[in-house]
Scaffold this active site. Structure first.
Site, PDB file in Angstrom:
ATOM      1  CE  LYS A  22      -2.096  -1.126   3.889  1.00 35.92           C
ATOM      2  NZ  LYS A  22      -1.555  -2.461   4.240  1.00 35.92           N
ATOM      3  NE  ARG A  38      -4.621  -1.390   9.195  1.00 37.07           N
ATOM      4  CZ  ARG A  38      -3.583  -0.816   8.568  1.00 37.07           C
ATOM      5  NH1 ARG A  38      -3.655   0.407   8.138  1.00 37.07           N
ATOM      6  NH2 ARG A  38      -2.477  -1.505   8.375  1.00 37.07           N
ATOM      7  NE  ARG A  73       7.856  -2.401   6.670  1.00 37.33           N
ATOM      8  CZ  ARG A  73       6.580  -2.061   6.581  1.00 37.33           C
ATOM      9  NH1 ARG A  73       6.171  -1.298   5.579  1.00 37.33           N
ATOM     10  NH2 ARG A  73       5.703  -2.485   7.451  1.00 37.33           N
ATOM     11  NE  ARG A  86       6.126  -0.213  10.417  1.00 38.38           N
ATOM     12  CZ  ARG A  86       5.109  -0.166   9.569  1.00 38.38           C
ATOM     13  NH1 ARG A  86       5.229   0.520   8.449  1.00 38.38           N
ATOM     14  NH2 ARG A  86       3.999  -0.790   9.849  1.00 38.38           N
ATOM     15  NE  ARG A  99       1.803  -5.050  11.145  1.00 38.12           N
ATOM     16  CZ  ARG A  99       2.974  -4.850  10.530  1.00 38.12           C
ATOM     17  NH1 ARG A  99       4.087  -5.346  11.028  1.00 38.12           N
ATOM     18  NH2 ARG A  99       3.030  -4.140   9.432  1.00 38.12           N
TER      19      ARG A  99
HETATM   20  P1  B4P Z   1       3.258  -1.940   2.570  1.00 38.04           P
HETATM   21  O1  B4P Z   1       1.944  -2.608   2.363  1.00 38.04           O
HETATM   22  O2  B4P Z   1       3.508  -0.693   1.841  1.00 38.04           O
HETATM   23  O3  B4P Z   1       3.329  -1.758   4.116  1.00 38.04           O
HETATM   24  P2  B4P Z   1       2.516  -0.774   5.001  1.00 38.04           P
HETATM   25  O4  B4P Z   1       1.833   0.297   4.202  1.00 38.04           O
HETATM   26  O5  B4P Z   1       3.466  -0.291   6.032  1.00 38.04           O
HETATM   27  O6  B4P Z   1       1.383  -1.663   5.630  1.00 38.04           O
HETATM   28  P3  B4P Z   1       0.992  -1.943   7.112  1.00 38.04           P
HETATM   29  O7  B4P Z   1      -0.419  -2.310   6.943  1.00 38.04           O
HETATM   30  O8  B4P Z   1       1.833  -2.928   7.770  1.00 38.04           O
HETATM   31  O9  B4P Z   1       1.307  -0.630   8.006  1.00 38.04           O
HETATM   32  P4  B4P Z   1       0.547   0.686   8.358  1.00 38.04           P
HETATM   33  O10 B4P Z   1       1.591   1.707   8.479  1.00 38.04           O
HETATM   34  O11 B4P Z   1      -0.611   0.986   7.466  1.00 38.04           O
HETATM   35  O12 B4P Z   1       4.489  -2.915   2.173  1.00 38.04           O
HETATM   36  C1  B4P Z   1       5.569  -3.194   2.933  1.00 38.04           C
HETATM   37  C2  B4P Z   1       6.829  -3.867   2.332  1.00 38.04           C
HETATM   38  O13 B4P Z   1       6.638  -4.630   1.144  1.00 38.04           O
HETATM   39  C3  B4P Z   1       7.858  -2.787   1.984  1.00 38.04           C
HETATM   40  O14 B4P Z   1       9.054  -3.150   2.611  1.00 38.04           O
HETATM   41  C4  B4P Z   1       8.005  -2.847   0.469  1.00 38.04           C
HETATM   42  O15 B4P Z   1       9.317  -2.561   0.044  1.00 38.04           O
HETATM   43  C5  B4P Z   1       7.615  -4.280   0.145  1.00 38.04           C
HETATM   44  N1  B4P Z   1       6.995  -4.398  -1.176  1.00 38.04           N
HETATM   45  C6  B4P Z   1       6.020  -3.591  -1.668  1.00 38.04           C
HETATM   46  N2  B4P Z   1       5.661  -3.999  -2.913  1.00 38.04           N
HETATM   47  C7  B4P Z   1       6.434  -5.095  -3.209  1.00 38.04           C
HETATM   48  C8  B4P Z   1       6.527  -5.975  -4.335  1.00 38.04           C
HETATM   49  N3  B4P Z   1       5.761  -5.820  -5.411  1.00 38.04           N
HETATM   50  N4  B4P Z   1       7.404  -6.997  -4.280  1.00 38.04           N
HETATM   51  C9  B4P Z   1       8.189  -7.171  -3.188  1.00 38.04           C
HETATM   52  N5  B4P Z   1       8.166  -6.382  -2.084  1.00 38.04           N
HETATM   53  C10 B4P Z   1       7.281  -5.352  -2.089  1.00 38.04           C
HETATM   54  O16 B4P Z   1      -0.062   0.359   9.820  1.00 38.04           O
HETATM   55  C11 B4P Z   1       0.733   0.068  10.956  1.00 38.04           C
HETATM   56  C12 B4P Z   1      -0.139  -0.125  12.186  1.00 38.04           C
HETATM   57  O17 B4P Z   1      -0.794   1.127  12.534  1.00 38.04           O
HETATM   58  C13 B4P Z   1      -1.294  -1.131  12.073  1.00 38.04           C
HETATM   59  O18 B4P Z   1      -0.877  -2.453  12.316  1.00 38.04           O
HETATM   60  C14 B4P Z   1      -2.280  -0.604  13.139  1.00 38.04           C
HETATM   61  O19 B4P Z   1      -1.885  -0.994  14.425  1.00 38.04           O
HETATM   62  C15 B4P Z   1      -2.114   0.895  13.031  1.00 38.04           C
HETATM   63  N6  B4P Z   1      -3.085   1.484  12.099  1.00 38.04           N
HETATM   64  C16 B4P Z   1      -2.787   2.081  10.897  1.00 38.04           C
HETATM   65  N7  B4P Z   1      -3.930   2.500  10.289  1.00 38.04           N
HETATM   66  C17 B4P Z   1      -4.956   2.137  11.121  1.00 38.04           C
HETATM   67  C18 B4P Z   1      -6.382   2.247  11.003  1.00 38.04           C
HETATM   68  N8  B4P Z   1      -6.972   2.805   9.935  1.00 38.04           N
HETATM   69  N9  B4P Z   1      -7.140   1.751  12.016  1.00 38.04           N
HETATM   70  C19 B4P Z   1      -6.576   1.198  13.107  1.00 38.04           C
HETATM   71  N10 B4P Z   1      -5.238   1.045  13.266  1.00 38.04           N
HETATM   72  C20 B4P Z   1      -4.432   1.512  12.272  1.00 38.04           C
END
Ligand code: B4P
Length: 190
Positions: free
Chosen positions: A14, A89, A128, A134, A145
């Site tokens: 994402k 979410r 990552r 993180r 998660r």
């Molecule tokens: P991403 O999917 O980009 O990771 P993310 O955005 O950080 O998702 P996540 O859901 O974990 O975290 P968020 O900050 O939203 O991909 C990650 C990795 O994959 C990267 O290292 C990238 O390089 C690699 N990658 C990408 N594309 C690739 C490909 N094609 N091939 C190979 N590798 C690839 O949330 C963190 C926490 O915050 C949650 O767990 C929750 O506790 C809280 N939170 C956030 N939003 C919330 C909400 N709306 N409601 C409640 N809690 C919330």
């Protein structure tokens, strides 16, 4: 306004794809994960509360997230549109987003769901974790998660299917090829 929800399990890409979408479509970016991490590094009261949930792999409560989004949408009402990254979410968050956008005579234009198998998610997030620092990128929290995603977040898919804006995308392969598929989905609603 072009309002895009980028959706998928943790590690589905994402954040990665949001960067490309912002650049191509000139959209404002709301990442609830980034907003929460900024609160944590700023040592705010909200950050302390958020950290206690994030470190366990749990979702931060809806009322905190919805309040945060409300403030942000207000300031972005006059932009081209917004990409919502990591939000909504839960079904309650999806309903709140519809209501907040409705106040600005806007709606979600498309919801892009990045589909990635669980093994690949774990592998990406562990990789990552080696460099991100993180606190939630370790095996135990990653598995939590993903299971929280299955029970609390996945039902949001049905919400957008009913709204007729749901677009599933295969999220495995090169970042560029996935971005081409996402662009086609966005262009189809523009
Ligand atoms: P991403 O999917 O980009 O990771 P993310 O955005 O950080 O998702 P996540 O859901 O974990 O975290 P968020 O900050 O939203 O991909 C990650 C990795 O994959 C990267 O290292 C990238 O390089 C690699 N990658 C990408 N594309 C690739 C490909 N094609 N091939 C190979 N590798 C690839 O949330 C963190 C926490 O915050 C949650 O767990 C929750 O506790 C809280 N939170 C956030 N939003 C919330 C909400 N709306 N409601 C409640 N809690 C919330």
């Amino acid at each position: 306004m072009l309002n895009v929800v980028i959706f998928g399990p943790p590690g589905s890409g994402k954040g990665t794809q949001s960067e490309n979408i912002i650049e191509k479509y000139n959209l404002a970016h709301i990442s609830t994960g980034d907003l929460l991490r900024a609160e944590i590094s700023g040592h705010t009261q909200l950050g302390t509360i958020a950290k206690s949930y994030i470190d366990k792999g749990d979702l931060v409560p809806d009322e905190i997230i919805i309040g945060m989004i409300d403030n942000k949408i207000e300031s972005l009402a006059h932009t081209n549109g917004v990409i919502f990254d990591g939000f909504p979410r839960t079904e309650a968050q999806a309903t709140a987003l519809d209501e907040l956008l409705h106040e600005h005579k806007a709606k979600v234009s498309v919801m892009v769901n990045l589909e990635v198998p669980k093994d690949e998610l774990v592998e990406r997030l562990l990789k990552r974790g080696e460099i991100s620092g993180r606190s939630d990128d370790n095996l135990e929290t990653i598995q939590k998660r993903i299971s929280v995603y299955e029970t609390q977040t996945k039902p949001v898919i049905d919400f957008y299917k009913k709204n007729g804006v749901y677009k599933p995308i295969k999220g495995v392969g090169s970042v560029q090829n996935i971005f081409v598929a996402i662009s086609e989905a966005i262009d189809s609603v523009k």
